[in-house]
Design an enzyme around this catalytic site. Structure first.
Site, PDB file in Angstrom:
ATOM      1  N   GLY A  13      76.617  38.427  46.651  1.00 30.18           N
ATOM      2  CA  GLY A  13      76.333  39.386  48.198  1.00 30.18           C
ATOM      3  C   GLY A  13      76.562  40.584  47.940  1.00 30.18           C
ATOM      4  N   HIS A 108      63.917  42.754  44.887  1.00 26.53           N
ATOM      5  CA  HIS A 108      63.933  42.353  43.502  1.00 26.53           C
ATOM      6  C   HIS A 108      63.981  43.505  42.909  1.00 26.53           C
ATOM      7  CE1 HIS A 108      62.348  39.904  40.280  1.00 26.53           C
ATOM      8  NE2 HIS A 108      61.818  41.123  39.821  1.00 26.53           N
TER       9      HIS A 108
HETATM   10  C1  GAR Z   1      70.203  41.516  42.932  1.00 27.61           C
HETATM   11  O1  GAR Z   1      70.064  42.418  41.805  1.00 27.61           O
HETATM   12  C2  GAR Z   1      68.978  41.135  43.663  1.00 27.61           C
HETATM   13  O2  GAR Z   1      67.876  42.244  43.549  1.00 27.61           O
HETATM   14  C3  GAR Z   1      68.364  39.892  42.279  1.00 27.61           C
HETATM   15  O3  GAR Z   1      69.721  39.371  42.601  1.00 27.61           O
HETATM   16  C4  GAR Z   1      70.913  40.126  42.637  1.00 27.61           C
HETATM   17  C5  GAR Z   1      71.696  39.492  43.894  1.00 27.61           C
HETATM   18  O4  GAR Z   1      72.897  40.523  43.695  1.00 27.61           O
HETATM   19  N1  GAR Z   1      67.417  39.302  43.091  1.00 27.61           N
HETATM   20  C6  GAR Z   1      66.702  38.776  42.282  1.00 27.61           C
HETATM   21  O5  GAR Z   1      66.437  38.901  41.265  1.00 27.61           O
HETATM   22  C7  GAR Z   1      65.405  37.953  42.910  1.00 27.61           C
HETATM   23  N2  GAR Z   1      64.420  37.696  42.267  1.00 27.61           N
HETATM   24  P1  GAR Z   1      74.080  40.293  44.943  1.00 27.61           P
HETATM   25  O6  GAR Z   1      74.269  38.977  45.153  1.00 27.61           O
HETATM   26  O7  GAR Z   1      75.309  40.981  44.533  1.00 27.61           O
HETATM   27  O8  GAR Z   1      73.149  40.916  46.183  1.00 27.61           O
END
Ligand code: GAR
Length: 208
Positions: A13, A108
């Site tokens: 998150g 993304h």
């Molecule tokens: C982030 O890097 C987001 O861009 C990616 O997952 C991570 C979540 O981190 N999302 C994807 O790859 C969607 N295809 P977070 O929970 O610390 O925000």
């Protein structure tokens, strides 16, 4: 009236945190973080929501259609205007986009259309970018449509790939330099009605 925002999460998150911090600084103009919905009861994102005083919910497990139906029902109950996928790793079906046309944003961690699509998420994205040998990567905020990672692009920002990068160091740089800035910016633009979708193109309107 401020637009009510629901953030969908699955993990750490940090992008949710960027939204919470932006709201604290008054940077989510005309937007209000109204709910955090998690695909997992263990997601640390729920803890971040709790600390920020934002109601958190855990989505039921099940097949994609059942999960989407439960999600849409909850979003309607909460009177949500904008749905933000911030590290949401669950497949949803078209009912979500039909219920919220041009009102679901996703972040993304690459420059779409590179390193995206089914199975390309989280650290895998950065592994693929390093394996390909690109010199820049970055992040993209886009509207979500039925085709995975293929909806109209709202904002993109690039970051350098360095020779000694690991997937983890590249992920961190892209989060710091791109994701945590782009997502609050895109959300704020949406909440001010400044995003106009014209086919594949999103036009950013000037502030009134
Ligand atoms: C982030 O890097 C987001 O861009 C990616 O997952 C991570 C979540 O981190 N999302 C994807 O790859 C969607 N295809 P977070 O929970 O610390 O925000």
């Amino acid at each position: 009236m401020a637009k009510r925002i629901a953030v969908l999460v699955s993990g750490g998150g940090t992008n949710l945190q960027a939204l919470i911090d932006a709201q604290g600084r008054g940077e989510l103009v005309n937007g209000e973080l109204a709910a955090v919905l998690s695909s997992s009861p263990e997601a640390y994102a729920l803890e971040r929501a709790k600390r920020a005083g934002i109601p958190g919910y855990v989505l039921p497990r099940g097949d994609a259609r059942a999960v989407t139906a439960a999600l849409v029902e909850r979003l309607r109950e909460l009177d949500i205007d904008l749905v933000v996928m911030a590290g949401f790793m669950t497949i949803v079906t078209e009912e979500l986009f039909q219920a919220y046309p041009n009102a679901v944003l996703n972040i993304h961690p690459s420059l779409i259309p590179s390193f995206c699509g089914v199975g390309c998420y989280g650290l895998h994205v950065h592994e693929k970018a390093l394996a390909y040998g690109v010199k820049v990567s970055g992040a993209t905020v886009h509207f979500v449509t039925e085709e995975c990672d293929a909806g109209p692009i709202v904002l993109q920002r690039a970051a350098e790939v360095l020779p000694d990068d690991t997937p983890e160091t590249l992920q961190r740089r892209i989060m710091e330099q791109c994701e945590w800035k782009l997502l609050p910016q895109a959300v704020s633009l949406f909440c001010q009605d400044r995003l106009k979708v014209e086919g594949r193109t999103v036009r950013i309107l000037n502030a009134e």
